[in-house]
Design a protein around this motif. Sequence first.
Motif, PDB file in Angstrom:
ATOM      1  N   PRO A   1       4.415  25.010  -9.313  1.00 52.71           N
ATOM      2  CA  PRO A   1       5.434  24.370  -8.473  1.00 52.71           C
ATOM      3  C   PRO A   1       6.119  25.376  -7.555  1.00 52.71           C
ATOM      4  CG  PRO A   1       5.638  23.638 -10.753  1.00 52.71           C
ATOM      5  CD  PRO A   1       4.655  24.758 -10.756  1.00 52.71           C
ATOM      6  N   ARG A   2       6.195  25.010  -6.278  1.00 56.67           N
ATOM      7  CA  ARG A   2       6.853  25.801  -5.233  1.00 56.67           C
ATOM      8  C   ARG A   2       6.181  27.145  -4.989  1.00 56.67           C
ATOM      9  NH1 ARG A   2       9.009  21.616  -2.784  1.00 56.67           N
ATOM     10  NH2 ARG A   2      10.679  20.601  -3.951  1.00 56.67           N
TER      11      ARG A   2
ATOM     12  N   THR B   1      10.881  19.015   0.533  1.00 53.46           N
ATOM     13  CA  THR B   1      10.082  20.197   0.860  1.00 53.46           C
ATOM     14  C   THR B   1      10.332  20.613   2.300  1.00 53.46           C
ATOM     15  OG1 THR B   1       8.370  19.621  -0.744  1.00 53.46           O
ATOM     16  CG2 THR B   1       7.705  21.023   1.109  1.00 53.46           C
ATOM     17  N   PRO B   2      10.719  21.869   2.551  1.00 55.42           N
ATOM     18  CA  PRO B   2      10.934  22.340   3.922  1.00 55.42           C
ATOM     19  C   PRO B   2       9.646  22.278   4.742  1.00 55.42           C
ATOM     20  CG  PRO B   2      11.969  23.818   2.352  1.00 55.42           C
ATOM     21  CD  PRO B   2      11.114  22.881   1.553  1.00 55.42           C
ATOM     22  N   VAL B   3       9.812  22.298   6.064  1.00 51.26           N
ATOM     23  CA  VAL B   3       8.683  22.165   6.983  1.00 51.26           C
ATOM     24  C   VAL B   3       8.747  23.263   8.038  1.00 51.26           C
ATOM     25  CG1 VAL B   3       7.505  20.659   8.619  1.00 51.26           C
ATOM     26  CG2 VAL B   3       8.685  19.664   6.661  1.00 51.26           C
ATOM     27  N   ALA B   4       7.600  23.904   8.276  1.00 47.69           N
ATOM     28  CA  ALA B   4       7.429  24.802   9.417  1.00 47.69           C
ATOM     29  C   ALA B   4       6.517  24.081  10.403  1.00 47.69           C
ATOM     30  CB  ALA B   4       6.818  26.124   8.985  1.00 47.69           C
ATOM     31  N   LEU B   5       6.969  23.909  11.635  1.00 41.41           N
ATOM     32  CA  LEU B   5       6.247  23.077  12.589  1.00 41.41           C
ATOM     33  C   LEU B   5       6.476  23.555  14.014  1.00 41.41           C
ATOM     34  CD1 LEU B   5       8.127  19.668  13.061  1.00 41.41           C
ATOM     35  CD2 LEU B   5       9.180  21.714  12.116  1.00 41.41           C
ATOM     36  N   THR B   6       5.653  23.062  14.918  1.00 41.24           N
ATOM     37  CA  THR B   6       5.821  23.374  16.332  1.00 41.24           C
ATOM     38  C   THR B   6       6.847  22.426  16.953  1.00 41.24           C
ATOM     39  OG1 THR B   6       3.936  21.953  16.831  1.00 41.24           O
ATOM     40  CG2 THR B   6       3.510  24.311  16.620  1.00 41.24           C
ATOM     41  N   ARG B   7       7.405  22.868  18.073  1.00 44.92           N
ATOM     42  CA  ARG B   7       8.385  22.042  18.781  1.00 44.92           C
ATOM     43  C   ARG B   7       7.673  21.211  19.862  1.00 44.92           C
ATOM     44  NH1 ARG B   7      13.886  22.851  18.670  1.00 44.92           N
ATOM     45  NH2 ARG B   7      13.644  24.982  17.906  1.00 44.92           N
TER      46      ARG B   7
ATOM     47  N   ASP C   1       6.234  34.964   9.787  1.00 46.78           N
ATOM     48  CA  ASP C   1       7.630  35.309   9.499  1.00 46.78           C
ATOM     49  C   ASP C   1       8.378  34.122   8.894  1.00 46.78           C
ATOM     50  OD1 ASP C   1       7.073  37.795  10.531  1.00 46.78           O
ATOM     51  OD2 ASP C   1       8.029  37.417  12.477  1.00 46.78           O
ATOM     52  N   ALA C   2       8.098  32.918   9.409  1.00 42.65           N
ATOM     53  CA  ALA C   2       8.742  31.720   8.865  1.00 42.65           C
ATOM     54  C   ALA C   2       8.323  31.495   7.416  1.00 42.65           C
ATOM     55  CB  ALA C   2       8.394  30.508   9.718  1.00 42.65           C
ATOM     56  N   MET C   3       7.047  31.718   7.120  1.00 44.95           N
ATOM     57  CA  MET C   3       6.564  31.567   5.749  1.00 44.95           C
ATOM     58  C   MET C   3       7.188  32.612   4.838  1.00 44.95           C
ATOM     59  SD  MET C   3       2.595  30.835   6.848  1.00 44.95           S
ATOM     60  CE  MET C   3       1.874  30.418   5.266  1.00 44.95           C
ATOM     61  N   ASN C   4       7.275  33.839   5.318  1.00 39.00           N
ATOM     62  CA  ASN C   4       7.901  34.896   4.523  1.00 39.00           C
ATOM     63  C   ASN C   4       9.352  34.561   4.200  1.00 39.00           C
ATOM     64  OD1 ASN C   4       6.255  37.072   3.701  1.00 39.00           O
ATOM     65  ND2 ASN C   4       6.099  37.821   5.807  1.00 39.00           N
ATOM     66  N   ARG C   5      10.079  34.056   5.203  1.00 36.15           N
ATOM     67  CA  ARG C   5      11.493  33.739   4.972  1.00 36.15           C
ATOM     68  C   ARG C   5      11.643  32.602   3.961  1.00 36.15           C
ATOM     69  NH1 ARG C   5      16.279  31.853   9.244  1.00 36.15           N
ATOM     70  NH2 ARG C   5      18.001  32.318   7.786  1.00 36.15           N
ATOM     71  N   LEU C   6      10.736  31.610   4.034  1.00 31.68           N
ATOM     72  CA  LEU C   6      10.801  30.502   3.090  1.00 31.68           C
ATOM     73  C   LEU C   6      10.461  30.951   1.664  1.00 31.68           C
ATOM     74  CD1 LEU C   6       9.186  27.754   5.343  1.00 31.68           C
ATOM     75  CD2 LEU C   6      11.523  27.701   4.406  1.00 31.68           C
TER      76      LEU C   6
ATOM     77  N   ALA D   1      18.392  31.000  -0.230  1.00 33.90           N
ATOM     78  CA  ALA D   1      19.483  30.224   0.375  1.00 33.90           C
ATOM     79  C   ALA D   1      18.980  29.464   1.597  1.00 33.90           C
ATOM     80  CB  ALA D   1      20.630  31.166   0.757  1.00 33.90           C
ATOM     81  N   HIS D   2      18.150  30.105   2.405  1.00 31.02           N
ATOM     82  CA  HIS D   2      17.567  29.434   3.568  1.00 31.02           C
ATOM     83  C   HIS D   2      16.657  28.289   3.121  1.00 31.02           C
ATOM     84  CE1 HIS D   2      15.638  28.787   7.440  1.00 31.02           C
ATOM     85  NE2 HIS D   2      14.458  29.022   6.892  1.00 31.02           N
ATOM     86  N   TRP D   3      15.824  28.541   2.108  1.00 29.62           N
ATOM     87  CA  TRP D   3      14.922  27.493   1.605  1.00 29.62           C
ATOM     88  C   TRP D   3      15.729  26.284   1.132  1.00 29.62           C
ATOM     89  CZ3 TRP D   3      14.124  24.709  -2.827  1.00 29.62           C
ATOM     90  CH2 TRP D   3      12.897  24.038  -2.937  1.00 29.62           C
ATOM     91  N   GLN D   4      16.807  26.532   0.387  1.00 34.08           N
ATOM     92  CA  GLN D   4      17.621  25.438  -0.130  1.00 34.08           C
ATOM     93  C   GLN D   4      18.311  24.686   0.997  1.00 34.08           C
ATOM     94  OE1 GLN D   4      17.641  24.514  -3.326  1.00 34.08           O
ATOM     95  NE2 GLN D   4      18.970  22.752  -2.856  1.00 34.08           N
ATOM     96  N   ALA D   5      18.786  25.401   2.013  1.00 30.60           N
ATOM     97  CA  ALA D   5      19.429  24.743   3.151  1.00 30.60           C
ATOM     98  C   ALA D   5      18.427  23.861   3.900  1.00 30.60           C
ATOM     99  CB  ALA D   5      20.021  25.790   4.087  1.00 30.60           C
ATOM    100  N   CYS D   6      17.194  24.356   4.057  1.00 25.73           N
ATOM    101  CA  CYS D   6      16.159  23.551   4.720  1.00 25.73           C
ATOM    102  C   CYS D   6      15.833  22.308   3.899  1.00 25.73           C
ATOM    103  CB  CYS D   6      14.894  24.379   4.927  1.00 25.73           C
ATOM    104  SG  CYS D   6      15.057  25.691   6.152  1.00 25.73           S
TER     105      CYS D   6
END
Length: 376
Positions: free
Chosen positions: A196-197, A300-306, A331-336, A341-346
Amino acid sequence: MRIALNARILQAPRTGIGHYVAELVNALRRDTDIEVALFHGWGWSPAVPEAAMPGYSRLTPLLRQIPGAYQARRWLEQKRFDRGRTQGLDLYHEPSLWPLAFDGPTVITLHDLTHLHYPDTQPAARLREIERRLAAGVQQARLILTDSQAIADEAASHFGLPAQRFVVAPLGVAERFGPREPHRIDAVLKAHAVLPREYFLCVGTLEPRKNLSLALRAHALLPETVRQRFPLLIVGMAGWQREQFSAELHQALASGHVCLLGYLPDEQVAQLLAGARALIFPSRYEGFGLPVLEAMASGTPVALTRASAMPEVAGAAGNYIEPDDADGLRDAMNRLIDDQAHWQACREAGLRQARLFSWKRCAQATAGAYRQAMGG
């Protein structure tokens, strides 16, 4: 009001438009006073099928090789569709591209204009049919439903139509998508050898428009130890011209840190979404982006294009990257992974954003379009 709805796409394995048709029909019947008659291509039936027609995946590639197959199938479907006119139908809704002939009010759903931006994602024979029939279908329709404002604006500009011809009816979230305790997804995760996660997930048909190559490149840029702990799982059936990125995909699969799971049952996809570290959705163009909404509803957080309509769906909850920026996605994957705290906020922002969407609201907006078209 009794409407005819073309549900032929439900013969195929469920992807975006198939889920749209099934969920919309169920919500219309549950949450509105609309009576729906379903045309399944071969005839009429009130039932929403639970699974795709046996052999469909083998039959469709065969049809592409037969000259005139699309036109012949279309002629036969029109004949069978006309037999349903004895049912006293008030309006016809075509939920996928071009409508059949109907002498009453017609409403169509235009999910996107992929064929304009990415014609290589369509078989040549199908692309010719789209180009030949779609403009006429748009003119036939009294109202055009879209999943997003972005597509309504794009279509109005492309076809030279007033904004009043369009009704935006955003999609919803099926009940199976929601946060789940680890024990409720344990069996599926064990079957795919993940925790999980501790994995990233891509969901979507394997075709160039989905930009899977970006996810593969970004994941490959992660340190070896990180890739080993956080593999990339890819869920989706083979699309048109998958071979355009097959070499890159084969190399990623050989690394042992990327797993191609193919097409999975809906419940398994929901469980995998609920357990992922994040959904990676690098698509270059979407009329909506249903997996984005489903991931957010699952916590679940999402990394996506704009790109195109996706900011309408993800809002402020998305981790946005450019469609060719592998370093940015890495970089976005690394931060997640590293910034809890960022993951939880997302996660919390995504859950709030997902509550803005429901199939009930989609059905009510659609029913309103039917009534508007009848009054027009």
